[in-house]
Design an enzyme around this catalytic site. Structure first.
Site, PDB file in Angstrom:
ATOM      1  N   THR A 333       1.057  -1.549  -0.394  1.00 47.86           N
ATOM      2  CA  THR A 333      -0.142  -0.019   0.186  1.00 47.86           C
ATOM      3  C   THR A 333       0.628   1.262   0.372  1.00 47.86           C
ATOM      4  O   THR A 333       1.463   1.227   0.472  1.00 47.86           O
ATOM      5  CB  THR A 333      -1.553  -0.296   0.830  1.00 47.86           C
ATOM      6  OG1 THR A 333      -1.604   1.363   1.137  1.00 47.86           O
ATOM      7  CG2 THR A 333      -0.020   0.127   2.898  1.00 47.86           C
ATOM      8  N   ASP A 334       0.335   2.136  -0.652  1.00 46.63           N
ATOM      9  CA  ASP A 334       0.814   3.133  -0.803  1.00 46.63           C
ATOM     10  C   ASP A 334      -0.390   4.646   0.526  1.00 46.63           C
ATOM     11  O   ASP A 334      -0.268   3.370   1.365  1.00 46.63           O
ATOM     12  CB  ASP A 334      -0.019   4.193  -1.669  1.00 46.63           C
ATOM     13  CG  ASP A 334       1.112   5.312  -2.135  1.00 46.63           C
ATOM     14  OD1 ASP A 334       2.465   6.017  -0.945  1.00 46.63           O
ATOM     15  OD2 ASP A 334       1.243   6.267  -2.585  1.00 46.63           O
ATOM     16  N   LYS A 335       1.178   5.201   0.751  1.00 51.60           N
ATOM     17  CA  LYS A 335       0.167   5.960   1.993  1.00 51.60           C
ATOM     18  C   LYS A 335      -0.344   7.021   1.728  1.00 51.60           C
ATOM     19  O   LYS A 335      -2.112   7.161   2.345  1.00 51.60           O
ATOM     20  CB  LYS A 335       1.011   6.621   2.725  1.00 51.60           C
ATOM     21  CG  LYS A 335       0.916   7.171   4.189  1.00 51.60           C
ATOM     22  CD  LYS A 335       1.817   8.154   4.975  1.00 51.60           C
ATOM     23  CE  LYS A 335       2.218   9.120   4.270  1.00 51.60           C
ATOM     24  NZ  LYS A 335       1.772  10.325   4.596  1.00 51.60           N
ATOM     25  N   LEU A 588       4.511   1.694   1.570  1.00 52.85           N
ATOM     26  CA  LEU A 588       5.513   2.197   0.257  1.00 52.85           C
ATOM     27  C   LEU A 588       5.439   3.518   1.139  1.00 52.85           C
ATOM     28  O   LEU A 588       4.169   4.316  -0.587  1.00 52.85           O
ATOM     29  CB  LEU A 588       5.474   1.224  -1.422  1.00 52.85           C
ATOM     30  CG  LEU A 588       5.433  -0.090  -0.999  1.00 52.85           C
ATOM     31  CD1 LEU A 588       5.719  -0.946  -2.438  1.00 52.85           C
ATOM     32  CD2 LEU A 588       7.264   0.377  -0.267  1.00 52.85           C
TER      33      LEU A 588
END
Length: 978
Positions: A333-335, A588
Site C-alpha cells: 500500500t501507498d500512504k 511504500l
C-alpha cells in the site's frame, strides 16, 4: 523513424492512411480468433488435456467399454460453458471500449463534435473534459499557455500536473515521459498518437489468462491421480494379459484368436484406463467455472461492500480469480490518498530557529508568529514569500470575488492557503507576473524559470525577479535531504534537522524552504544552459537535472513546514483486523523515516513497545547494506518462533542496493517479516517491490467400475458426469462455515485459507480415500445382493448408480454447514430428479433400459440394498466425523459449536495436536497463535487477539479467544550504531 503529421489536413494528407484510428480495444478475442485462442488456452491445462486424451481413446471401438458420446457429450458441453463465460467477460470489455470510443470531442477545423479523431486533428477541450488520446498542447486560455491535467487513469495519481505549450519520438509505452520540441514552421508536428498507439494503449499489454492458486493445486492433484491411474492400469493390464494367455484361451466362449495384432498387449491396459478415467470427473471443470462466476456476482451484490459517500458498489471485473481473495497474504500500500485522506493541513513550522504551533497544534493561530508577521520580521516575510510563490499554483477569482487556487498537489495547496491565512496572499498570475498582497502592501515578482519537482531531485525551485528592486532570487522547497546538504557553508542547520526530526515523530510531512540571491551574469549563463538542456531530445531529464544542480547550491535555509495528512476513517481498525487474519503489510511511501514509522504506528502496521521490535536496514554502500541486511535477517530467524511483532524499515537508497545485489536475502526477509516499511522510495522502486515473489469446492465422486467392462450404460455415465454431480456442488456457494459476525470477531480463522488447510494434498487424499471406500461398498454390496438372482447387467448397474446417488446426497448433507431452501432443493431435488429421469428413460423401448427402473422400484431387495449401501457407506464416516468434532475439533468446529449451542465450551488444551501444545504451552488453552512455520497438513496456529467476551444467547457468555500473555520484549530499533 520520424513520423510527420500534417495539422488539420486529414483528408489530403499523404500519411492519412498510415496511422490507426482513435478506437481503443481491451478485448482479448476477436470473432475470428475466439475459437482457436480459447481452445488453446483451455488445453494449456493438464486437466483438460487429460479429458481430451480419454475422449480420443474412446473413439477406438476395440477398447472402449462405453459409447464415446458418454465422454464427448459432457466434454463439448463443459468446454462450451467455459467458452461462454470467457466470451461474456470479453463482451463486457467490448462494451466498456464501445462506451469510451463513442465519446465525442470538438474538432476545430470542422467545428463539429465527433468521436472519430484522426492523426493531425486540432482538438478543443474544455474544463473537466476527458483527454481522448495522446495530444500535444498548442495553446490554452491561460495567459501563460498552461493547463492542469489529472492522470489518475494512467498512474492512479489524482494530483494535477501542469502541461505547457513540440519534435516527438515514435510511440512507446512509457507513460511518464514525452521528449519533444515545438516546431512552428513548417506547419506540422512530428507525432500524434491515437487509439492503441497511445502511451496508455501500448503500456496496457495483452490480457493473459489468469491461473489461481486453486487451479494450480487442482492441476497438480489431477496429475497425481493420473500417475495413480497409470500404476493401477499397469497392474491390471499385466494381470489381464496373463489371465488372457493362461485362462481365457481355454474358454471356448471367449473366442480369442491364436495370434493377434501387434498392439494386442495394449488393448486390456487401455480398456482399464478408460474404466478408471472416471476418477477425474469431467464435471469438476464446469462446476469450478460456474462457482467462480457466482462468487464474483456475490461481490457485486454485497450491499455491505459499498462506498457510502458516492453510493458506489463493489464490482468484480474478473470472474476467474474470485477465490484468491480469501488467500491474500500480502498487501502493498501507498500512504498518501490510500491510508490518508490526501487533504493536507498546515500545522507547524520552524522559522530561523523559532518553533511555531507547538502549543495549539496550529501555527496559523500562534500568537508569536502573528506578532512577527505584524511587525514585518524579514525572516518570516521571506519564509511566507517562498510558501506563496515557490509552486505552480494558479489563483482564480470566483464570481463572488473569492480567490480559489488550482494546485498540482495537496502539499502546495496547503502551503498557499496557509500563507494566505498568514496575510501573504497570492492574488493573481498575469503571464509571468505574480502579484502578492502582504498586510496592506502589494508585491510583484516576475517568474523567470521554473525547476519542476522530480522524484530524483526531491525538490522544486523557481527563479523570480523582484519587480521593486530588480533582484533575481532562487526560491526552493523540498525534502530535508534535498535542501539541508546544499546550505551555504557558513549556515548552521542543526536546528532545522531537529525540527524535521520532531515533526516526523508526530507523523507530519515536512518540507524545508530556502532561497538565495543570484547575480545577473550568473543567471544569464545558467539560463542559456537550462534552455539548451530543455530543448534536447537525448537524455533530456538527466541533462536538466545536471543543470538544476548547478544553481541549487549555497542556499540560505529559511525554515521547515509541517503538514498533517489525516488518516481515513476506519484505517487503523481495518488494518488491525487484516493483520489478525495473517495478512502481511508493506507500506511504500516517499516520506522520511520517522514520519513513515509514526504513520505505521497509528495505522496499526506495527505494535508499540513493549510488544514490537523494529529493525532498521540502512547504508550507502553495497557492503554497509549487506551487513545491515544480514544482521536484520539473523534477528528475524532467531525471533521467528517467538510471539513477537517484528518489522523492518528500509529507505530508498538501501532498497535500491538490496534489490540489485541481495535479491535472495531480501526476499527471505520479506517472507519472514509480517510488516515492512519502505520510506523515501521512488515510483520505480515501488514497482520493483511489486515484482517480489512472496508467497473451495472439492468434487466428490464415488462411482465404481467393474474390471474389463463398464457397469453403467453410456446415458447414465453422461448424466452422472454433467448433471447429478454438478447441481449439489453449484449451490454449495451458498454454504457458510461461519457467520460474518463471527469471522469479523475472529479474523484469525482466515489462516485456514492462507495455509492451504482447505485444499491440499492431505485433504484431497482424505476425500480420495473416502471415494475409494464408497466405491468398494457400492460394488461389493450391489454384486452380492443380486448375485443369485436372474438379473441383467443393466439392473445391477442401476442399483450401483442408485447407491452412488444416495451416498452423494448424504455426503453433501453431512458437509453442509448452513442450509437454505435452494440447498435442500439441490440435494433432495437432485435425488428425486434421478428417479424421474430414469423412469422416463425406462419407458422408452429403444433406450436400452426399458422397464428396468420400474422393476427395481417394485422389488423390496432393491430398497434393502440401497439402505445397506447407505448404512455401510455413511456409518464409518459419521463415526469419524463425530470423533473428530467431539475430541479433535478444529478452530472452525469450535466456533461453529459456539454459534449453534450458544453456551460455554470446555478447554481445548487437552485435545490440541502435540506440535501445537509445544508452542502454546504458556498460552491460555483457548488462545490461538500464528505458527511461523505454516504446515499445509496440520492445523495452522492463529495469532493472538484481545480478550473478547461474547454472549451467545441467554446462556453463560462464551469466552473463546483469551488474550495472550504479555510480551516482555522491549520495542527496540536496530540502528546504525549497533
Amino acid at each position: 523513424m520520424k513520423r510527420f503529421v500534417y495539422i488539420n489536413d486529414d483528408e489530403s494528407s499523404p500519411t492519412h492512411d498510415l496511422y490507426c484510428d482513435n478506437r481503443i480495444s481491451n478485448r482479448k478475442y476477436t470473432l475470428l480468433n475466439f475459437l482457436p485462442k480459447n481452445l488453446m488456452e483451455q488445453f494449456s491445462r493438464f486437466m483438460n488435456q487429460y479429458f481430451l486424451l480419454i475422449a480420443c481413446l474412446q473413439l477406438w471401438s476395440l477398447i472402449t467399454p462405453v459409447n464415446p458420446a458418454s465422454t464427448w457429450g459432457p466434454l463439448i458441453f463443459i468446454f462450451a460453458v467455459s467458452a461462454t463465460k470467457e466470451a461474456w467477460d470479453d463482451y463486457n470489455r467490448y462494451l466498456s471500449d464501445k462506451k469510451a470510443n463513442e465519446k465525442q470531442v470538438w474538432i476545430v477545423r470542422k467545428g463539429i463534435k465527433k468521436h472519430d479523431i484522426c492523426v493531425g486533428n486540432l482538438v478543443w477541450l474544455r474544463e473537466n473534459d476527458e483527454v481522448p488520446c495522446d495530444l500535444v498542447l498548442i495553446g490554452t486560455s491561460d495567459p501563460q499557455g498552461l493547463c492542469y491535467i489529472e492522470t489518475a487513469a494512467l498512474d492512479g495519481e489524482t494530483d494535477l500536473k501542469t502541461r505547457g505549450v513540440i519534435e516527438c519520438p515514435n510511440p512507446d509505452k512509457d507513460i511518464r515521459r514525452l521528449d519533444a520540441n515545438l516546431r512552428l514552421f513548417p506547419p506540422f508536428i512530428d507525432n500524434d498518437c491515437l487509439g492503441n498507439e497511445t502511451k496508455l494503449g501500448m503500456s496496457r499489454g495483452i490480457p493473459e489468462p489468469k491461473l489461481t492458486a486453486m487451479d494450480a493445486m487442482i492441476d497438480k492433484l489431477t496429475g497425481a491421480i493420473f500417475v495413480f491411474q497409470i500404476v493401477v492400469v499397469m497392474v491390471l493390464g499385466i494381470a489381464g494379459n496373463v489371465w488372457k494367455d493362461t485362462e481365457a484361451r481355454k474358454q471356448w466362449y471367449v473366442l480369442y484368436p491364436d495370434e493377434g495384432p501387434w498392439y494386442e498387449l495394449l488393448v486390456i491396459p487401455l480398456r482399464f484406463e478408460l474404466l478408471c478415467s472416471i476418477m477425474i470427473p469431467i464435471s469438476i471443470k464446469v462446476s469450478l467455472d460456474l462457482v467462480k462466476s457466482l462468487y464474483a456476482k456475490f461481490i457485486d451484490w454485497d450491499r455491505e461492500m459499498i462506498d457510502l459517500e458516492t453510493d458506489t458498489p463493489s464490482h468484480a471485473t474478473n470472474t476467474a480469480i474470485s477465490e484468491d481473495l480469501g488467500q491474500v497474504e500480502y498487501i502493498l500500500t501507498d500512504k498518501t490518498g490510500t491510508l490518508t485522506e490526501n487533504k493536507m493541513v498546515f500545522r507547524r513550522c520552524c522559522i530561523s530557529g523559532n518553533f511555531y504551533g507547538n502549543e495549539a497544534g496550529d501555527a496559523s493561530k500562534d500568537k508569536q508568529l502573528l506578532n512577527a508577521i505584524s511587525s514585518g520580521s524579514p525572516d518570516v516575510v521571506r519564509f511566507l514569500t517562498v510558501m506563496a510563490i515557490c509552486n505552480t499554483v494558479i489563483p482564480v477569482q470566483s464570481k463572488t470575488g473569492a480567490i480559489l487556487y488550482k494546485a498540482q498537489s495537496q502539499d502546495e495547496d496547503a502551503l498557499v492557503h496557509a500563507a494566505a491565512k498568514l496575510n501573504m496572499v497570492l492574488v493573481c498570475k498575469n503571464g509571468n507576473i505574480l502579484e502578492l498582497r502582504f498586510n496592506t502592501s502589494a508585491i510583484q515578482y516576475e517568474v523567470l524559470e521554473t525547476l519542476e519537482f522530480t522524484s530524483d531531485r526531491k525538490r522544486m525551485s523557481v527563479v523570480v525577479r523582484d519587480c521593486q528592486n530588480g533582484k533575481i532570487l532562487l526560491l526552493s522547497k523540498g525534502a530535508d535531504e534535498a535542501i539541508l546538504p546544499y546550505a551555504s557553508p557558513g549556515q548552521q542547520t542543526r536546528i532545522f534537522n531537529e525540527a524535521v526530526e520532531q515533526y516526523s515523530q508526530l507523523g507530519l510531512r515536512t518540507l524545508c524552504l530556502a532561497w538565495r540571491e543570484l547575480k545577473e551574469d550568473e543567471y544569464e549563463e545558467w539560463s542559456f544552459m537550462f534552455r539548451e538542456a530543455s530543448s534536447t531530445l537525448v537524455d533530456r531529464e538527466w541533462r536538466i537535472a545536471e543543470v538544476c544542480q548547478r544553481l541549487e547550491r549555497d542556499l540560505e535555509v529559511l525554515g521547515v513546514t509541517a503538514i498533517e495528512d489525516r488518516l481515513q476513517d476506519g484505517v487503523p481498525e481495518t488494518i488491525y483486523t487484516l493483520r489478525k487474519a495473517g495478512i502481511h503489510f508493506w507500506m511504500l511511501t516517499g516520506d522520511k523515516q520517522n514520519t513513515a514509522i509514526q504513520i505505521a504506528l497509528s495505522c496499526n502496521f506495527i505494535s508499540p513497545e513493549p510488544k514490537g521490535q523494529l529493525l532498521l536496514i540502512d547504508g550507502k554502500t553495497e557492503e554497509e547494506v549487506g551487513r545491515s541486511l544480514e544482521r536484520v535477517l539473523l534477528t528475524m530467524r532467531t525471533t521467528a518462533s517467538e510471539p513477537k511483532d517484528v518489522a523492518f524499515v528500509i529507505d530508498g537508497w538501501a532498497l535500491e542496493i538490496a534489490l540489485k545485489h541481495y535479491w535472495k536475502a531480501f526476499t527471505e526477509l520479506a517472507i519472514l517479516s509480517r510488516t515492512a516499511i519502505c520510506c523515501r522510495v521512488t515510483p520505480s522502486q515501488k514497482a520493483q517491490v511489486g515484482t517480489l515473489r512472496l508467497r473451495p469446492v472439492l468434487k466428490y465422486d464415488g462411482c465404481p467400475s467393474v474390471s474389463g467392462t463398464s457397469l453403467f450404460n453410456s446415458v447414465s455415465l453422461m448424466a452422472y458426469n454433467v448433471f447429478y454431480t454438478s447441481i449439489p456442488v453449484l449451490v454449495s456457494v451458498l454454504d457458510k462455515d461461519l457467520s460474518e459476525e463471527t469471522v469479523m470477531q475472529h479474523p484469525q480463522i482466515l489462516f485456514y485459507c492462507q495455509a492451504g488447510r482447505l485444499l491440499n494434498p492431505s485433504t484431497f487424499a482424505g476425500w480420495f480415500g473416502r471415494s475409494l471406500f464408497h466405491a468398494i461398498v457400492v460394488f461389493v454390496i450391489s454384486i452380492h445382493a443380486f448375485a443369485f438372482e436372474k438379473s441383467e447387467m443393466e439392473e445391477v448397474g442401476m442399483v450401483a448408480l442408485s447407491g452412488c446417488i444416495w451416498l452423494q446426497a448424504f455426503v453433501v448433507t453431512l458437509e453442509t454447514n448452513s442450509f437454505t431452501i435452494l440447498q435442500h432443493l439441490a440435494i433432495w431435488g437432485n435425488l428425486i430428479a434421478f428417479y424421474v429421469i430414469n423412469w422416463i428413460v425406462s419407458a422408452i423401448p429403444s433406450s436400452g433400459m426399458y422397464t428396468i427402473m420400474f422393476r427395481l422400484c417394485r422389488q423390496p431387495s432393491y430398497w434393502l440394498t440401497i439402505l445397506l449401501i447407505v448404512a455401510a457407506g455413511m456409518g464409518p464416516i459419521l463415526a469419524i466425523k463425530y470423533f473428530r468434532y467431539t475430541y479433535r475439533p478444529s478452530k472452525i468446529n469450535t466456533l461453529q459449536q459456539a454459534e449453534r449451542l450458544g453456551g460455554p465450551i470446555l478447554s481445548l488444551g487437552n485435545i490440541e495436536p502435540p506440535q501445537q501444545r509445544l508452542i502454546e504451552k504458556e498460552v491460555a488453552p483457548l488462545s490461538i497463535t500464528q505458527s511461523k512455520n505454516r504446515n499445509p497438513v496440520y492445523e495452522p496456529l492463529l495469532s493472538d487477539s484481545p480478550s473478547t467476551r461474547r454472549s451467545f444467547g441467554p446462556g453463560t457468555p462464551f469466552d473463546f479467544f483469551q488474550s495472550q500473555s504479555r510480551l516482555s520484549s522491549n520495542y527496540t530499533r536496530n540502528c546504525k550504531d549497533n
